[in-house]
Design an enzyme around this catalytic site. Structure first.
Site, PDB file in Angstrom:
ATOM      1  CE  LYS B  62      -4.375  -1.449   0.210  1.00 12.82           C
ATOM      2  NZ  LYS B  62      -5.417  -1.009  -0.756  1.00 12.82           N
ATOM      3  CG  ASN B  89      -1.905  -3.667   5.377  1.00 11.66           C
ATOM      4  OD1 ASN B  89      -1.366  -3.590   6.474  1.00 11.66           O
ATOM      5  ND2 ASN B  89      -2.189  -4.834   4.806  1.00 11.66           N
ATOM      6  N   GLY B 187     -10.529  -3.809  -3.978  1.00 10.21           N
ATOM      7  CA  GLY B 187     -11.051  -2.666  -4.729  1.00 10.21           C
ATOM      8  C   GLY B 187     -10.487  -2.604  -6.145  1.00 10.21           C
ATOM      9  N   GLY B 188      -9.339  -3.253  -6.348  1.00 12.02           N
ATOM     10  CA  GLY B 188      -8.803  -3.366  -7.714  1.00 12.02           C
ATOM     11  C   GLY B 188      -7.648  -2.441  -8.054  1.00 12.02           C
ATOM     12  CD  GLU B 211     -13.018 -10.954  -6.239  1.00 11.84           C
ATOM     13  OE1 GLU B 211     -13.447  -9.844  -5.929  1.00 11.84           O
ATOM     14  OE2 GLU B 211     -13.684 -11.771  -6.916  1.00 11.84           O
ATOM     15  CB  ALA B 215     -14.836 -11.258  -0.753  1.00 11.54           C
ATOM     16  CE  LYS B 283      12.503 -23.347   4.980  1.00  9.15           C
ATOM     17  NZ  LYS B 283      12.007 -24.590   5.588  1.00  9.15           N
ATOM     18  CB  SER B 316      -1.074  -8.109  -1.306  1.00  6.88           C
ATOM     19  OG  SER B 316      -1.904  -8.993  -0.579  1.00  6.88           O
TER      20      SER B 316
END
Lengths: 333, 333
Positions: B62, B89, B187-188, B211, B215, B283, B316
């Site tokens: 983010k 985030n 949200g894309g 996804e 959701a 790991k 992410s």
């Protein structure tokens, strides 16, 4: 002056040659930042960086030395195969290095070895020979004499030390501003190779070994100026199961007394706290032996001078039972 | 033809400019191999590689978008500060980006937000304003109107999308042979930026969104050719708490329908299995939302053609309660 101190040390050219032999087959592991280390160490930087050998092929640095040892053998010797007697990360590394060269590997293990270790080595294509525990260190050499195969010692061998030293070369390339490198010590192969690389090219950078207090024979040796041997039942008290050698190798001891600045020890609690910090802040899953070097920084066993450059801790391996990490994560520190 | 499909997409030059703005302050995260992925996926390679945004500053991608959004504001606008309304985030990322620019950040949160989230954002130097939950999406814009501060939307904003796209540029540089990139979708914003980078420079590389089934509004949208909105109580069923947006943003939807090859879904069990595999073999400690893209590969939701090059999954984020990982590791899969 003991004989040991006259042994010729591994040279930087042997380490450079080892790196060339890898030819891209061995990973150049990343140096990862440890977020949150600042808080855990209770002060402002120096920054702690992780040379991440737990992300190496097979999950530990051992493939560096094992690969170099197998690759360095004359063709006709290599054709007769290799033998080793480690049931841990080095055993797997020798098995894999042999497979990469298309030669036979024999791993000698005590009959008491758990099935999971035996199966792990077999899965890499090696032959396992089970012997009575007291025969484990003798039988490989008898077998070698009989078959002409070569024993690849886990740490007391030039080619193995040279291979491990490639990690030191990479650290210098990846973190030119470093002020110190922290390296776990057991038989001493890894720190010997790393020390040659660092002290040859950057004598200003400190090389500091780290051991569990409960297997602190190397720290005791360096203090006394004489190689100490600890009883097996003593060193087996540490949960860092990769660091239970009862003494340094002869060749590593020669390197360490001449090249290493200090060896510090960490407690079992320090190891737990480091495992927790590495998972929560570093997002890394590491084996207890792999956590001792970061632990020395995080728990104040190695305190760099104010204003010093980053400290690189070698995380030597990541082969850990998931239940161990689960229990560490479930316990707040 | 809807209005949305006429929105001008973010261009590659905006992504390149975002990367230049970072000036070394945002990390170039490593692409890590996932050992054992072969076994877990039940076949031979293609190899799975992890674009490791859980090792990004603040533990998620983010900061890329937030930093670019704050850095792109005209000096006089930026001086009035920034506002956002994510308590996850993105909220932290905006707080940190503002701090790096020496401007004030306000993060609007529902009164129901747990203390640990409020404290986390405050620790980064932002002001937290607590509002009734139903006012959370409205109040920031009222505040912006009153104060002249700028709202930094978590995904429906060009500069945010351009910032996230820098991850796509890095992937191309780090893994030139890749055949596909798997990207989590909420949200894309992330997949929009990554898709612009990939499809502009390497149209042969597949861009596939992932996804949670629970959701799955974006997968449904792409299938129907029309943006779906799912009820909040539905999307809150997934444990992937970063992927609970009830619909795609307008601007992301325009990108996705034109650039994304497919969106696949993963089950909650798939997410658990991926968390386990990432920890044991890779790991890596990852948050559930960060595990969905690797899960698609590991659990056969995205099956690359035989002989295809490596697949890169974007991990992410890694901001997860240690107890969650402890429980995943304690449960054999």
């Amino acid at each position: 002056m003991s004989l040991e101190s006259e042994l010729p040390l591994v040279g930087i050219s042997e380490i450079v040659a080892a790196g060339r032999r890898f030819g891209g087959l061995i990973r150049r592991t990343p140096v990862l930042p440890l977020d949150g280390a600042v808080t855990a160490s209770g002060g402002r930087p120096p920054e702690l960086l992780l040379k991440s050998e737990h992300l190496q092929l097979l999950g530990s640095f051992k493939i560096r030395g094992a690969y170099n040892a197998v690759a360095s053998l004359p063709e006709e010797v290599r054709a007769r195969g290799v033998i080793t007697f480690s049931s841990g990360n080095h055993g797997k590394a020798v098995a894999h290095a042999a497979a990469l060269h298309g030669v036979k590997a024999t791993v000698v293990m005590p009959r008491t070895a758990p099935d999971v270790k035996v199966d792990g080595v077999r899965a890499l294509g090696a032959t396992v020979e089970l012997v009575p525990p007291e025969r484990r260190d003798v039988y490989p050499y008898e077998l070698a004499e009989r078959t002409g195969a070569q024993v690849v010692h886990p740490f007391d061998a030039r080619d193995v030390i040279a291979g491990q030293g490639t990690a030191g070369l990479e650290i210098l390339e990846q973190t030119p501003a470093l002020s110190a490198v922290l390296v776990p010590v057991s038989g001493g192969g890894l720190i010997s190779g790393v020390a040659v690389a660092i002290k040859t090219l950057r004598p200003d950078v400190k090389v500091v070994g780290v051991e569990p207090e409960l297997a602190g024979d190397a720290a005791a040796s360096l203090r006394a100026g004489e190689r100490a041997v600890w009883p097996t039942e003593d060193v087996y008290r540490t949960r860092a199961d990769g660091l239970r050698a009862t003494s340094l190798g002869t060749l590593p001891w020669a390197h360490i007394r001449r090249l290493v600045d200090d060896i510090v020890t960490v407690s079992e609690d320090d190891i737990d706290r480091a495992l927790h910090c590495l998972a929560c802040h570093g997002k890394q899953v590491v084996e207890p032996s792999g956590a001792v070097a970061p632990a020395a920084f995080l728990c104040g066993r190695y305190i760099p001078p104010t204003g010093a450059g980053p400290v690189v801790a070698v995380v030597s391996g990541g082969n850990v039972d998931p239940a161990v990490i689960a229990s560490v994560l479930a316990t707040p520190v």
